[in-house]
Structure formats: C-alpha cells, structure tokens
Design an enzyme around this catalytic site. Structure first.
Site, PDB file in Angstrom:
ATOM      1  CB  SER A 156      -0.960  -0.062   1.185  1.00  0.00           C
ATOM      2  OG  SER A 156      -1.980   0.898   1.079  1.00  0.00           O
ATOM      3  CG  ASP A 250      -6.974  -2.684  -3.221  1.00  0.00           C
ATOM      4  OD1 ASP A 250      -7.401  -1.593  -2.797  1.00  0.00           O
ATOM      5  OD2 ASP A 250      -5.793  -3.049  -3.081  1.00  0.00           O
ATOM      6  CG  HIS A 280      -5.925  -2.138   0.520  1.00  0.00           C
ATOM      7  ND1 HIS A 280      -5.179  -1.807  -0.581  1.00  0.00           N
ATOM      8  CD2 HIS A 280      -5.321  -1.536   1.575  1.00  0.00           C
ATOM      9  CE1 HIS A 280      -4.168  -1.031  -0.222  1.00  0.00           C
ATOM     10  NE2 HIS A 280      -4.221  -0.865   1.089  1.00  0.00           N
TER      11      HIS A 280
END
Length: 309
Positions: A156, A250, A280
């Site tokens: 991320s 996601d 995610h």
C-alpha cells in the site's frame, strides 16, 4: 473474504477515519494481528536505529535467517502500509519474518515517520535515507548484509515508498535486485474506475483514503509530485525488476495495473499476480484467507530468485 468483512461490521468498532490519528494508530495496532498467522522464529531479530538527513533517528528491525557469524545475507528493505498515517514495525512483524525465512534473506523493516506530524515528503526522505544507509558497504558489513544484493518492498503506502525508492536508486546508480510491491498506491487523485467500484464495503474505502491523504499530502501540488504519485514519474527506464501482487476487490487495483504497464512499456521485467476475490490488506489475513499465505509465498519466491540468482 465476505465473512471477514461481515465480521468487521459486526464488531461495530469505530472506523479508523473517524478517529484522531493517535487513536487510529492504537486501534490499527490492536487489530492488525487478529487475522494474521504468527511469523516463524528466526536466527536473528535485532532492533536498530537508522539516521535520517535531519538528524532524527528512525527505529528499524532487522530479521535474518542466519547469524552474522554464519555469513552475510542479501537484504530487503521493507516499508509498511497504513496510508502514511498508521502502521509500524509491529503491525508487519509476521509478514517480514515470513519473507526473511522463505526468501533466505535479511529484511530491514523501517519505522518511517508518520503524518500528520510529518507530512509529505518526510516519508520519502526517510525511505531513501534508510536505503542509502543500508547500501553503505561499511554499515552493511556491520549488519551482516551483502550490499551488492538489495531489494526494496512494501504494501500500500509502503509500496509507494518502495516504487519511489527504486526510481531514486536508478538515478543514484544504486543497483537493486527487485522491487516487491503489494498493492502499491501510484495515482495522484484516486480517479480510476476501481476507486469508484470499491469505494465502500471492501475494507479500504474512499473515506479512509481521503483521511490518510488529507493528513499526509493536503496540498494539490504535493499530490501531483511523482514522489506521491509514481505514475507521474517522467520515466522508469532502467529501474529494478518488479514483482507486483494486487487484490482484485481493491480501490488500488487499477493503479497497480497501470504502474505494471508503465514498467513493462519501459522494458522493465514485471511479474504480476492478481489474487481473486480478496480486498486491500488481505496479505495480513492468513488465518482466514488462504490467498494471504499464497501471496506471501509467491512474493518470497520472487525475492529469493532475485537475491539468489
């Protein structure tokens, strides 16, 4: 995955984006290991301090599958996720242990400084300072690291930092073996179709993304800096090869694909895996989501192949 999402809703905990950053960090730390599988015991786990350019000392943790006396190891510098606002060494401990174990390497997990106390580009500076420090032959030798075999990685927001560090390494003439990217953020304004499709109800939502980025980079001009949005980088020719692991459900999946395409168009070798039906954060849900351990194993295999050619 749906069961995990339903259980999160049933717990009725405040959303992280409804909490002040300090409370959000505590809540994330408390819940980050609930669905994770504990990492393996390792020959060496050592807390170290990394000097930053402004005189700050950054905590980091070195994981190694063997001791210094048993010989030097190639290394991965890992940046944790958390929207540049939450997360830390502890929240990603199991993941880093597993990568070190399965890839037969050392992993240095960096506690870069978080927003809003430290806004863009502090995290970028911290990431590069840590990579430069790790690549120094004298420092690497002290840590039992082979400075000629280094990789960067992250998930991320940490994936964003890894991407940026890889470009900076190219510019500095520092060769890297791999950039290991779990669903990295790469766009300036979160305007891809997947941001609309998965805006609510898929673990990371639009409100959380706004919350994180408003803390980290509130100014529009900062969000259009390629160090915030690597898709805007002028070129990526000659950067390190990449392994990219994305979650199908996601908001960030489209920008991960776009960045993989940008690398491939520049002639960079890319190994891309998309894990179906997961969201995610799934890589830290090994107790409930088999794809989490599969993704970790796939990443470790790519890392081992790059660091032990």
């Amino acid at each position: 995955m749906r069961q995990v999402i339903d259980n999160i809703a049933r717990a009725r905990q405040p959303a992280l984006h409804d909490l002040p950053p300090e409370q959000a960090r505590l809540a994330y730390a408390k819940g980050s290991g609930v669905l994770d599988v504990p990492g393996p015991a390792l020959a060496r786990v050592e807390d170290v301090q990394v000097p930053a350019r402004d005189g700050a000392s950054l905590p980091a943790r070195l994981y190694a599958s063997r001791t210094v006396a048993q010989g030097r190891l190639p290394a991965l510098l890992y940046f944790h996720g958390g929207g540049f606002t939450i997360g830390g060494i502890a929240s990603h401990d199991a993941l880093c242990r597993r990568l070190a174990d399965q890839a037969a390497c050392a992993v240095l997990s960096l506690d870069y400084r978080l927003a809003p106390e430290h806004r863009f580009p502090t995290a970028v500076h911290d990431a590069w300072d840590a990579l430069s420090w790790l690549a120094d032959p004298v420092q690497a030798r002290r840590l039992g690291i082979d400075a000629s075999r280094l990789a960067v990685g992250g998930d991320s927001a940490g994936g964003t930092l890894a991407v940026v560090s890889a470009i900076q390494a190219r510019d500095a003439g520092l060769p890297l073996a791999l950039q290991l990217l779990f669903y990295p953020g790469t766009t300036a304004h979160q305007d891809t179709p997947s941001h609309q499709t998965f805006a609510e109800g898929f673990v990371l939502g639009a409100a959380s993304i706004r919350y994180f980025f408003d803390h980290y980079a509130p100014r529009r001009e900062d969000r259009e800096d390629w160090r915030f949005a690597p898709l805007l980088a002028p070129d990526v020719d000659g950067v390190a090869p990449a392994w990219v692991g994305l979650a199908e459900c996601d908001p960030l999946v489209d920008e991960g694909l776009l960045y993989a395409d940008k690398l491939r168009a520049a002639g960079v070798a890319v190994d891309l895996d998309i894990y179906r039906g997961v969201t995610h954060e799934f890589i830290k849900m090994g107790r409930a989501i088999p794809e989490a351990l599969q993704a970790q194993a796939d990443a470790a295999r790519a890392l081992r192949g790059a660091l032990h050619p």
